[in-house]
Design an enzyme around this catalytic site. Structure first.
Site, short mmCIF file in Angstrom:
data_model
loop_
_atom_site.label_atom_id
_atom_site.label_comp_id
_atom_site.label_asym_id
_atom_site.label_seq_id
_atom_site.Cartn_x
_atom_site.Cartn_y
_atom_site.Cartn_z
N ASN A 1 -24.87 42.07 8.59
CA ASN A 1 -23.89 41.52 9.54
C ASN A 1 -22.47 41.99 9.23
O ASN A 1 -21.74 42.41 10.12
CB ASN A 1 -23.95 39.99 9.55
CG ASN A 1 -25.31 39.48 10.03
OD1 ASN A 1 -26.12 40.27 10.51
ND2 ASN A 1 -25.55 38.19 9.89
N THR B 1 6.00 57.49 49.63
CA THR B 1 5.59 56.09 49.55
C THR B 1 4.68 55.90 50.75
O THR B 1 4.87 56.56 51.79
CB THR B 1 6.79 55.11 49.61
OG1 THR B 1 7.46 55.30 50.87
CG2 THR B 1 7.78 55.35 48.48
N HIS B 2 3.68 55.08 50.61
CA HIS B 2 2.66 54.90 51.66
C HIS B 2 1.99 56.23 52.02
O HIS B 2 1.52 56.40 53.14
CB HIS B 2 3.25 54.26 52.92
CG HIS B 2 4.09 53.05 52.64
ND1 HIS B 2 3.60 51.77 52.68
CD2 HIS B 2 5.40 52.94 52.26
CE1 HIS B 2 4.57 50.90 52.36
NE2 HIS B 2 5.66 51.59 52.10
N SER C 1 -19.90 75.76 46.48
CA SER C 1 -20.95 75.02 47.14
C SER C 1 -22.18 75.91 47.25
O SER C 1 -22.05 77.12 47.38
CB SER C 1 -20.47 74.62 48.54
OG SER C 1 -21.58 74.38 49.38
N LYS D 1 -16.26 77.42 49.90
CA LYS D 1 -15.77 76.24 49.21
C LYS D 1 -15.29 76.49 47.80
O LYS D 1 -15.84 77.28 47.05
CB LYS D 1 -16.88 75.18 49.14
CG LYS D 1 -17.26 74.64 50.48
CD LYS D 1 -16.33 73.57 50.95
CE LYS D 1 -16.72 72.26 50.30
NZ LYS D 1 -15.93 71.17 50.82
N ASN E 1 -14.27 73.54 45.08
CA ASN E 1 -14.16 72.08 44.96
C ASN E 1 -13.55 71.66 43.62
O ASN E 1 -13.90 72.22 42.58
CB ASN E 1 -15.54 71.44 45.09
CG ASN E 1 -16.17 71.70 46.44
OD1 ASN E 1 -15.46 71.79 47.44
ND2 ASN E 1 -17.48 71.86 46.46
N GLU F 1 -12.50 65.15 40.34
CA GLU F 1 -13.37 64.21 41.07
C GLU F 1 -14.25 63.43 40.08
O GLU F 1 -14.43 62.22 40.20
CB GLU F 1 -14.28 64.96 42.04
CG GLU F 1 -13.58 65.50 43.27
CD GLU F 1 -14.52 66.35 44.10
OE1 GLU F 1 -15.14 65.81 45.01
OE2 GLU F 1 -14.65 67.56 43.81
N LYS G 1 -22.78 48.45 21.03
CA LYS G 1 -22.58 49.84 20.65
C LYS G 1 -22.64 50.83 21.80
O LYS G 1 -21.76 51.69 21.93
CB LYS G 1 -23.59 50.23 19.56
CG LYS G 1 -23.25 49.54 18.28
CD LYS G 1 -24.26 49.74 17.21
CE LYS G 1 -24.09 48.64 16.18
NZ LYS G 1 -24.28 47.26 16.74
#
Ligand code: ARG
Length: 465
Positions: free
Chosen positions: A119, A164-165, A286, A292, A294, A299, A334
């Site tokens: 322990n 902003t936004h 892709s 593509k 990516n 991500e 763990k």
């Protein structure tokens, strides 16, 4: 094989008390060696410090200590070379190593566990493991930060729209934006340093839960292992895992920051933004769409944030119902902890690598800035300086923006006469404040976006490093 096939009881250290063997299913269910063997270095380090203390205190002999040390050297070699045979029958990393030691050196190996329990042993191992991990993480965080500072420095004066936004708000410098990321990581580093302090305390000596009858010297063991002190209550020492929870909280916050950075990189790589390029080695193509490229790394980092949040929740939940002191539940600490360590270690490593491969695209950044009337606030501030109350200035500029929008031009493209129709206070000098550079340079105070301030902030950051 039938999972209930019994094993021979005699192979367990505690077999003496049992009249019936453990089923294989129970063995598999209760064993932790498959995942806790990664703490073998810490386990051996802890055992060697404990043995040294036992010998110093006259609890074991000098020969026993020498035998234990010799045996452990051999075990280290076996584990490093892959020759060590980990056995599920021996449940966990602690019993596997102790059993091998006993096979190698006989009675001295059997004396190692004097005044100790698994322990306090496991609590010590986890703390050592986490402390080592935090030290590695701090190095990686430092490398990530250096990469951010380098990028900020390269683009200290590169204008871009601040949002902003997610709508164009005011001009900022790219360097300033990157420094915002840097500030996030600075607090992350502080948090890990803070967790380290509370992690770095010695549980050994608590034994099973109540302490031990032997004349041990806990301070000595603490000093040997580089702990800053001992856990001062034996029940607490073997039971709490709050340090692991704190670590996961710090890890969750770090991932939250990395996820936000990732989200921006993903957006910025989209041709609609076209704000940055990311080196090809961090992107994938892709299998069906030949065109593509990516941003897989950001991500995935965004995605992996979820699993680290999950580990935090798992550990909080693991602890909430446990009475003092140690309960087997704790063995479940763990895997979440290790996965949190692995996830942030890999993520930091890859980000430290990737950031130098991020390049700003100044033309596109400037184009985006032209489309959002980003200097409208500067025009309002200009009118305020001429004596107009801010709310009136705000309204006048709002009308000017509407006019510019109707004409499909940016504010500085409106002729002076037209601008003056919104306020007679507008003079020739207005064009200086409507330029992006003028806007940037005027925000020249600590924390502001002026290139001069960005460079000063980078210099301060490098000084601290
Ligand atoms: N493998 C156990 C754990 O990870 C070690 C401690 C076991 N203690 C016990 N009393 N069964 O927690």
């Amino acid at each position: 094989m039938n999972p209930d096939t019994p094993s021979t009881p005699s192979q367990y250290t505690w077999a003496g008390r049992f009249s019936e063997p453990m089923s294989d299913l129970v063995k598999r269910y209760t064993a932790s060696v498959d995942f806790d063997k990664r703490m073998w270095r810490q386990d051996i380090r802890g055992s060697l410090a404990h043995a040294k203390m036992l010998a110093r205190q006259g609890i074991i002999s000098a020969e026993d200590l020498a035998d234990i040390q010799r045996g452990m050297v051999q075990i280290v070699g076996e584990i490093e070379s892959g020759a060590f045979e980990w056995s599920l029958d021996l449940e966990d990393v602690h019993l596997n190593i102790e059993k091998r030691l006993t096979t190698l050196v006989g009675d001295a190996g059997k004396r190692l566990h004097t005044g100790r329990s698994r322990n306090d042993q496991v609590a010590t191992d986890i703390r050592l493991y986490l402390r080592d991990s935090i030290d590695d993480i701090q190095i990686l965080l430092g490398q990530f930060q250096t990469a951010l500072l380098d990028l900020a420095e390269r683009e200290a004066a590169t204008p871009m729209p601040g949002f902003t936004h997610l709508q164009v708000a005011q001009p900022i410098t790219f360097g300033h934006h990157v420094l915002a990321w840097y500030e996030m990581t600075r607090r992350d580093a502080e948090r890990f340093a803070d967790v380290r302090k509370r992690t770095n305390r010695l549980p050994l000596g608590a034994a099973a839960l109540a302490g031990t009858t032997y004349p041990i010297d806990r301070e000595f063991v603490a000093a040997e292992l580089g702990f800053e002190g001992v856990c001062e209550n034996s029940l607490d020492a073997v039971s709490d895992r709050d340090f692991a929870i704190e670590f996961c909280a710090a890890a969750a916050l770090l991932m939250m920051h990395i996820s936000r950075i990732s989200e921006e990189l993903v957006l910025w790589m989209n041709p609609r933004f076209g704000f940055v390029k990311i080196a090809d080695r961090f992107c994938t193509g892709s299998s069906i769409m030949p065109q593509k490229k990516n941003p897989d790394v950001p991500e995935l980092a965004r995605g992996k944030t979820g699993r680290v949040y999950g580990h935090l929740t798992a550990l909080l939940t693991l602890m909430k119902g446990q009475p003092l002191a140690y309960n087997k539940d704790n063995q479940e600490d763990k895997e979440p902890l290790f996965d949190a360590v692995d996830t942030i270690t890999d993520t930091l490593r890859i980000f430290a690598d990737m950031i130098p491969g991020v390049t700003a695209r100044p033309e596109n950044l400037r184009d985006a800035l032209r489309q959002g009337f980003a200097t409208a606030t500067d025009l309002a501030d200009y009118l305020v300086r001429k004596g107009l109350p801010f709310r009136d200035a705000h309204e006048a500029v709002g009308l000017a923006v509407r006019r510019a929008e109707e004409r499909g031009v940016d504010l500085p493209q409106l002729p002076l006469a037209e601008l003056q129709s919104f306020s007679p206070m507008i003079g020739e000098d207005v064009f200086a404040v409507l330029t992006v550079e003028g806007s940037l340079d005027s925000r020249n105070h600590i924390g502001g976006t002026a290139p001069e301030q960005v460079r000063a902030a980078i210099a301060r950051a490098r000084q601290r490093a």
